[in-house]
Design a protein around this motif. Structure first.
Motif, PDB file in Angstrom:
ATOM      1  N   PHE A  34     -58.124 -10.344  -0.439  1.00 36.16           N
ATOM      2  CA  PHE A  34     -57.448 -10.442   0.853  1.00 36.16           C
ATOM      3  C   PHE A  34     -57.013 -11.880   1.105  1.00 36.16           C
ATOM      4  O   PHE A  34     -55.880 -12.132   1.532  1.00 36.16           O
ATOM      5  N   ALA A  35     -57.898 -12.837   0.852  1.00 38.36           N
ATOM      6  CA  ALA A  35     -57.566 -14.249   1.061  1.00 38.36           C
ATOM      7  C   ALA A  35     -56.413 -14.674   0.158  1.00 38.36           C
ATOM      8  O   ALA A  35     -55.508 -15.395   0.596  1.00 38.36           O
ATOM      9  N   MET A  38     -53.240 -13.190   1.584  1.00 39.50           N
ATOM     10  CA  MET A  38     -52.850 -13.904   2.805  1.00 39.50           C
ATOM     11  C   MET A  38     -52.271 -15.281   2.481  1.00 39.50           C
ATOM     12  O   MET A  38     -51.312 -15.720   3.113  1.00 39.50           O
ATOM     13  N   LEU A  41     -48.720 -14.600   1.282  1.00 36.99           N
ATOM     14  CA  LEU A  41     -47.840 -14.236   2.393  1.00 36.99           C
ATOM     15  C   LEU A  41     -47.585 -15.405   3.338  1.00 36.99           C
ATOM     16  O   LEU A  41     -46.434 -15.669   3.718  1.00 36.99           O
ATOM     17  N   LEU A  42     -48.645 -16.103   3.731  1.00 36.48           N
ATOM     18  CA  LEU A  42     -48.468 -17.246   4.622  1.00 36.48           C
ATOM     19  C   LEU A  42     -47.653 -18.343   3.944  1.00 36.48           C
ATOM     20  O   LEU A  42     -46.863 -19.032   4.593  1.00 36.48           O
ATOM     21  N   ALA A 129     -51.580 -16.162  13.070  1.00 39.22           N
ATOM     22  CA  ALA A 129     -51.655 -17.016  11.883  1.00 39.22           C
ATOM     23  C   ALA A 129     -52.975 -17.774  11.831  1.00 39.22           C
ATOM     24  O   ALA A 129     -53.582 -17.898  10.756  1.00 39.22           O
ATOM     25  N   PHE A 132     -55.759 -15.384  10.715  1.00 39.57           N
ATOM     26  CA  PHE A 132     -55.707 -15.158   9.272  1.00 39.57           C
ATOM     27  C   PHE A 132     -56.165 -16.388   8.500  1.00 39.57           C
ATOM     28  O   PHE A 132     -56.840 -16.266   7.474  1.00 39.57           O
ATOM     29  N   ASP A 133     -55.813 -17.579   8.975  1.00 42.41           N
ATOM     30  CA  ASP A 133     -56.274 -18.800   8.310  1.00 42.41           C
ATOM     31  C   ASP A 133     -57.789 -18.905   8.344  1.00 42.41           C
ATOM     32  O   ASP A 133     -58.420 -19.262   7.345  1.00 42.41           O
ATOM     33  N   VAL A 136     -59.253 -16.482   5.868  1.00 39.03           N
ATOM     34  CA  VAL A 136     -59.093 -16.996   4.505  1.00 39.03           C
ATOM     35  C   VAL A 136     -60.160 -18.049   4.220  1.00 39.03           C
ATOM     36  O   VAL A 136     -60.827 -18.015   3.175  1.00 39.03           O
TER      37      VAL A 136
END
Length: 152
Positions: A34-35, A38, A41-42, A129, A132-133, A136
């Motif tokens: 997942f990280a 992400m 994507l980020l 964002a 999600f950061d 991660v």
């Protein structure tokens, strides 16, 4: 027949097909995947924001309270470079590289702080964002070692 003999405990019979060298997968490895996703994507989003800022200086409007502290072109280059670094780091993170784990934490931290700066311009996206950061950073710090053991 003893219980150990009945269950095969301690048995090392010839032809035993169990391979003890296979990595032990846990559900926590999914957090590293997942990280990595992400980060990719980020990274793409940040690179896209950077390209927009480079090619169209008027796209990002500066409000009465202000949005940027420095030139929009500098901001574009910074986002483009950080975004591309995040994409590369995301792919390397899938392999369990230690340098990718360290760089993922650094880049996710930088990304979270950058979105704090733009909170007034786009609050919902900034909050998403940043969340999600943080996920991660948590996944890489807490479970990063498991990915090295299970790297493909």
């Amino acid at each position: 027949m003893t219980d150990a003999q009945a269950t095969g405990a301690g048995s090392t019979a010839v032809g035993d097909s169990r391979d003890t060298t296979q990595p032990k997968f846990t559900a926590w490895v999914g957090w590293i995947w997942f990280a990595a996703l992400m980060m990719i994507l980020l990274g793409f989003f940040n690179a896209l924001y950077g390209l927009v800022a480079l090619f169209n200086d008027t796209y990002y409007a500066v409000g009465a309270r202000g949005l940027l502290v420095f030139d929009i072109t500098q901001w574009g280059w910074i986002h483009l470079i950080v975004g591309l670094a995040a994409v590369v780091t995301g792919f390397a993170l899938r392999r369990g590289a230690m340098w990718a784990r360290v760089l993922a934490v650094v880049l996710a931290s930088i990304n979270a702080v950058a979105h704090l700066a733009f909170m007034s311009a786009n609050p919902w996206w900034a909050v998403v964002a940043i969340v999600f950061d943080v996920l991660v950073i948590w996944a890489v710090i807490v479970h990063g070692g498991e990915m090295k053991e299970n790297a493909y």
